[in-house]
Design a protein around this motif. Structure first.
Motif, PDB file in Angstrom:
ATOM      1  N   ALA A 164       0.844  -1.200   0.000  1.00  0.00           N
ATOM      2  CA  ALA A 164       0.000   0.000   0.000  1.00  0.00           C
ATOM      3  C   ALA A 164       0.882   1.253   0.000  1.00  0.00           C
ATOM      4  O   ALA A 164       0.581   2.233  -0.703  1.00  0.00           O
ATOM      5  CB  ALA A 164      -0.934  -0.003   1.205  1.00  0.00           C
ATOM      6  N   VAL A 165       1.980   1.200   0.743  1.00  0.00           N
ATOM      7  CA  VAL A 165       2.943   2.307   0.724  1.00  0.00           C
ATOM      8  C   VAL A 165       3.505   2.466  -0.693  1.00  0.00           C
ATOM      9  O   VAL A 165       3.683   3.588  -1.176  1.00  0.00           O
ATOM     10  CB  VAL A 165       4.077   2.072   1.750  1.00  0.00           C
ATOM     11  N   GLN A 166       3.755   1.357  -1.367  1.00  0.00           N
ATOM     12  CA  GLN A 166       4.242   1.393  -2.745  1.00  0.00           C
ATOM     13  C   GLN A 166       3.270   2.150  -3.649  1.00  0.00           C
ATOM     14  O   GLN A 166       3.691   2.982  -4.456  1.00  0.00           O
ATOM     15  CB  GLN A 166       4.404  -0.039  -3.277  1.00  0.00           C
ATOM     16  N   VAL A 167       1.997   1.859  -3.520  1.00  0.00           N
ATOM     17  CA  VAL A 167       0.995   2.526  -4.366  1.00  0.00           C
ATOM     18  C   VAL A 167       0.966   4.020  -4.069  1.00  0.00           C
ATOM     19  O   VAL A 167       0.965   4.849  -4.991  1.00  0.00           O
ATOM     20  CB  VAL A 167      -0.402   1.893  -4.171  1.00  0.00           C
ATOM     21  N   ILE A 168       0.959   4.381  -2.807  1.00  0.00           N
ATOM     22  CA  ILE A 168       0.913   5.796  -2.423  1.00  0.00           C
ATOM     23  C   ILE A 168       2.152   6.537  -2.910  1.00  0.00           C
ATOM     24  O   ILE A 168       2.050   7.621  -3.497  1.00  0.00           O
ATOM     25  CB  ILE A 168       0.740   5.933  -0.896  1.00  0.00           C
ATOM     26  N   THR A 169       3.328   5.939  -2.706  1.00  0.00           N
ATOM     27  CA  THR A 169       4.555   6.619  -3.129  1.00  0.00           C
ATOM     28  C   THR A 169       4.671   6.663  -4.652  1.00  0.00           C
ATOM     29  O   THR A 169       5.195   7.630  -5.201  1.00  0.00           O
ATOM     30  CB  THR A 169       5.797   5.965  -2.508  1.00  0.00           C
ATOM     31  N   ALA A 170       4.186   5.633  -5.339  1.00  0.00           N
ATOM     32  CA  ALA A 170       4.197   5.663  -6.814  1.00  0.00           C
ATOM     33  C   ALA A 170       3.293   6.785  -7.314  1.00  0.00           C
ATOM     34  O   ALA A 170       3.655   7.512  -8.246  1.00  0.00           O
ATOM     35  CB  ALA A 170       3.745   4.318  -7.376  1.00  0.00           C
ATOM     36  N   MET A 171       2.132   6.921  -6.688  1.00  0.00           N
ATOM     37  CA  MET A 171       1.227   8.009  -7.086  1.00  0.00           C
ATOM     38  C   MET A 171       1.893   9.363  -6.861  1.00  0.00           C
ATOM     39  O   MET A 171       1.742  10.281  -7.664  1.00  0.00           O
ATOM     40  CB  MET A 171      -0.090   7.900  -6.328  1.00  0.00           C
ATOM     41  N   SER A 172       2.649   9.491  -5.777  1.00  0.00           N
ATOM     42  CA  SER A 172       3.372  10.730  -5.504  1.00  0.00           C
ATOM     43  C   SER A 172       4.438  10.979  -6.560  1.00  0.00           C
ATOM     44  O   SER A 172       4.565  12.094  -7.079  1.00  0.00           O
ATOM     45  CB  SER A 172       4.019  10.669  -4.118  1.00  0.00           C
ATOM     46  N   GLY A 214       3.096  -2.589 -12.117  1.00  0.00           N
ATOM     47  CA  GLY A 214       3.058  -2.366 -10.668  1.00  0.00           C
ATOM     48  C   GLY A 214       1.661  -2.561 -10.103  1.00  0.00           C
ATOM     49  O   GLY A 214       1.494  -3.153  -9.032  1.00  0.00           O
ATOM     50  N   GLY A 215       0.656  -2.081 -10.820  1.00  0.00           N
ATOM     51  CA  GLY A 215      -0.735  -2.259 -10.373  1.00  0.00           C
ATOM     52  C   GLY A 215      -1.145  -3.718 -10.355  1.00  0.00           C
ATOM     53  O   GLY A 215      -1.834  -4.178  -9.437  1.00  0.00           O
ATOM     54  N   LEU A 216      -0.708  -4.473 -11.361  1.00  0.00           N
ATOM     55  CA  LEU A 216      -1.002  -5.915 -11.376  1.00  0.00           C
ATOM     56  C   LEU A 216      -0.295  -6.636 -10.228  1.00  0.00           C
ATOM     57  O   LEU A 216      -0.876  -7.531  -9.594  1.00  0.00           O
ATOM     58  CB  LEU A 216      -0.605  -6.527 -12.715  1.00  0.00           C
ATOM     59  N   ALA A 217       0.958  -6.249  -9.963  1.00  0.00           N
ATOM     60  CA  ALA A 217       1.689  -6.865  -8.847  1.00  0.00           C
ATOM     61  C   ALA A 217       0.997  -6.546  -7.522  1.00  0.00           C
ATOM     62  O   ALA A 217       0.836  -7.423  -6.662  1.00  0.00           O
ATOM     63  CB  ALA A 217       3.143  -6.391  -8.834  1.00  0.00           C
ATOM     64  N   PHE A 218       0.561  -5.300  -7.365  1.00  0.00           N
ATOM     65  CA  PHE A 218      -0.168  -4.918  -6.154  1.00  0.00           C
ATOM     66  C   PHE A 218      -1.468  -5.720  -6.027  1.00  0.00           C
ATOM     67  O   PHE A 218      -1.774  -6.251  -4.966  1.00  0.00           O
ATOM     68  CB  PHE A 218      -0.469  -3.415  -6.161  1.00  0.00           C
ATOM     69  N   THR A 219      -2.201  -5.819  -7.123  1.00  0.00           N
ATOM     70  CA  THR A 219      -3.456  -6.574  -7.112  1.00  0.00           C
ATOM     71  C   THR A 219      -3.215  -8.035  -6.771  1.00  0.00           C
ATOM     72  O   THR A 219      -3.955  -8.626  -5.979  1.00  0.00           O
ATOM     73  CB  THR A 219      -4.165  -6.449  -8.480  1.00  0.00           C
ATOM     74  N   ALA A 220      -2.170  -8.624  -7.345  1.00  0.00           N
ATOM     75  CA  ALA A 220      -1.841 -10.024  -7.037  1.00  0.00           C
ATOM     76  C   ALA A 220      -1.502 -10.180  -5.563  1.00  0.00           C
ATOM     77  O   ALA A 220      -1.952 -11.137  -4.912  1.00  0.00           O
ATOM     78  CB  ALA A 220      -0.686 -10.505  -7.914  1.00  0.00           C
ATOM     79  N   LEU A 221      -0.749  -9.223  -5.003  1.00  0.00           N
ATOM     80  CA  LEU A 221      -0.385  -9.315  -3.586  1.00  0.00           C
ATOM     81  C   LEU A 221      -1.612  -9.142  -2.691  1.00  0.00           C
ATOM     82  O   LEU A 221      -1.757  -9.838  -1.688  1.00  0.00           O
ATOM     83  CB  LEU A 221       0.692  -8.293  -3.238  1.00  0.00           C
ATOM     84  N   VAL A 222      -2.504  -8.237  -3.061  1.00  0.00           N
ATOM     85  CA  VAL A 222      -3.751  -8.068  -2.300  1.00  0.00           C
ATOM     86  C   VAL A 222      -4.551  -9.370  -2.326  1.00  0.00           C
ATOM     87  O   VAL A 222      -5.053  -9.836  -1.288  1.00  0.00           O
ATOM     88  CB  VAL A 222      -4.590  -6.889  -2.836  1.00  0.00           C
ATOM     89  N   CYS A 223      -4.661  -9.984  -3.494  1.00  0.00           N
ATOM     90  CA  CYS A 223      -5.403 -11.247  -3.611  1.00  0.00           C
ATOM     91  C   CYS A 223      -4.706 -12.370  -2.844  1.00  0.00           C
ATOM     92  O   CYS A 223      -5.368 -13.227  -2.247  1.00  0.00           O
ATOM     93  CB  CYS A 223      -5.593 -11.625  -5.071  1.00  0.00           C
ATOM     94  N   LEU A 224      -3.374 -12.368  -2.838  1.00  0.00           N
ATOM     95  CA  LEU A 224      -2.631 -13.341  -2.017  1.00  0.00           C
ATOM     96  C   LEU A 224      -2.963 -13.130  -0.546  1.00  0.00           C
ATOM     97  O   LEU A 224      -3.175 -14.090   0.198  1.00  0.00           O
ATOM     98  CB  LEU A 224      -1.124 -13.194  -2.238  1.00  0.00           C
ATOM     99  N   TRP A 225      -2.993 -11.866  -0.120  1.00  0.00           N
ATOM    100  CA  TRP A 225      -3.303 -11.565   1.278  1.00  0.00           C
ATOM    101  C   TRP A 225      -4.727 -12.020   1.623  1.00  0.00           C
ATOM    102  O   TRP A 225      -4.964 -12.608   2.671  1.00  0.00           O
ATOM    103  CB  TRP A 225      -3.140 -10.066   1.551  1.00  0.00           C
ATOM    104  N   ILE A 226      -5.667 -11.766   0.723  1.00  0.00           N
ATOM    105  CA  ILE A 226      -7.066 -12.157   0.970  1.00  0.00           C
ATOM    106  C   ILE A 226      -7.194 -13.673   1.078  1.00  0.00           C
ATOM    107  O   ILE A 226      -7.907 -14.181   1.945  1.00  0.00           O
ATOM    108  CB  ILE A 226      -7.992 -11.601  -0.134  1.00  0.00           C
ATOM    109  N   THR A 227      -6.488 -14.405   0.192  1.00  0.00           N
ATOM    110  CA  THR A 227      -6.616 -15.870   0.193  1.00  0.00           C
ATOM    111  C   THR A 227      -5.750 -16.540   1.250  1.00  0.00           C
ATOM    112  O   THR A 227      -5.785 -17.767   1.372  1.00  0.00           O
ATOM    113  CB  THR A 227      -6.255 -16.452  -1.197  1.00  0.00           C
TER     114      THR A 227
END
Length: 180
Positions: free
Chosen positions: A66-74, A154-167
């Motif tokens: 999540a920090v990655q997404v925020i800092t990438a947006m910055s 990067g967005g796909l990697a984030f999404t994959a990690l979120v889905c890994l966390w959920i599962t």
């Protein structure tokens, strides 16, 4: 020339990174499937068992993602606030390091499992994540890639990690509880 003055439209520079990333994902899946699981791989230092260790390390990686997404947006000028690029680099490095013992345990001790849909999805997502991560790392130093390359990968990697966390972690927290 500014970064926005010329955006290449050719995906040719992406072919090798995508191929290598795909091969990494397939190799992990094949190894996980043909390797005879040992049932044990990593000592759960500081944790009551391997499963809570994996859950909490994955949760740490999830937060850092999540920090990655925020800092990438910055870095891409989407927040209106400037966060040093070093925060992005180091949060990514730490997130990746947290995933290593988890992935090692999953592959070596458990293998790629397919008997439970949640576990199958988790296994495939893990392979996909590492393929994407490999692709992203190979694309980073390349010049001449389309402007959408890093945000999409990067967005796909984030999404994959979120889905890994959920599962995994979310399932653990909602089924077993908050054990350490």
């Amino acid at each position: 020339m500014t970064a926005t003055a010329h955006r290449p439209t050719s995906i040719t520079p992406l072919l090798i990174p995508l191929l290598v990333g795909g091969l990494v994902a397939i190799a992990l899946g094949v190894f996980g499937r043909v390797h005879t699981p040992t049932g044990f791989a990593v000592g759960p230092a500081g944790f009551s068992a391997a499963l809570p260790m994996k859950v909490w390390l994955t949760t740490g990686a999830f937060v850092l993602a999540a920090v990655q997404v925020i800092t990438a947006m910055s870095m891409w000028g989407r927040l209106g606030v400037s966060i040093p690029p070093a925060v992005h680099r180091w949060s990514g490095r730490l997130a990746f390091l947290l995933t290593i013992p988890v992935a090692f345990h999953c592959l070596y001790a458990l293998g790629l499992q397919y008997d439970v849909p949640r576990v199958l999805a988790h296994s495939l997502l893990g392979c996909f994540f590492y393929g994407l991560f490999t692709t992203k790392m190979l694309v980073l130093p390349k010049r001449g890639t389309p402007g959408w390359t890093l945000p999409v990968i990067g967005g796909l990697a984030f999404t994959a990690l979120v889905c890994l966390w959920i599962t995994s972690s979310f399932w653990f927290f909602t089924t077993i509880g908050f054990k350490v």
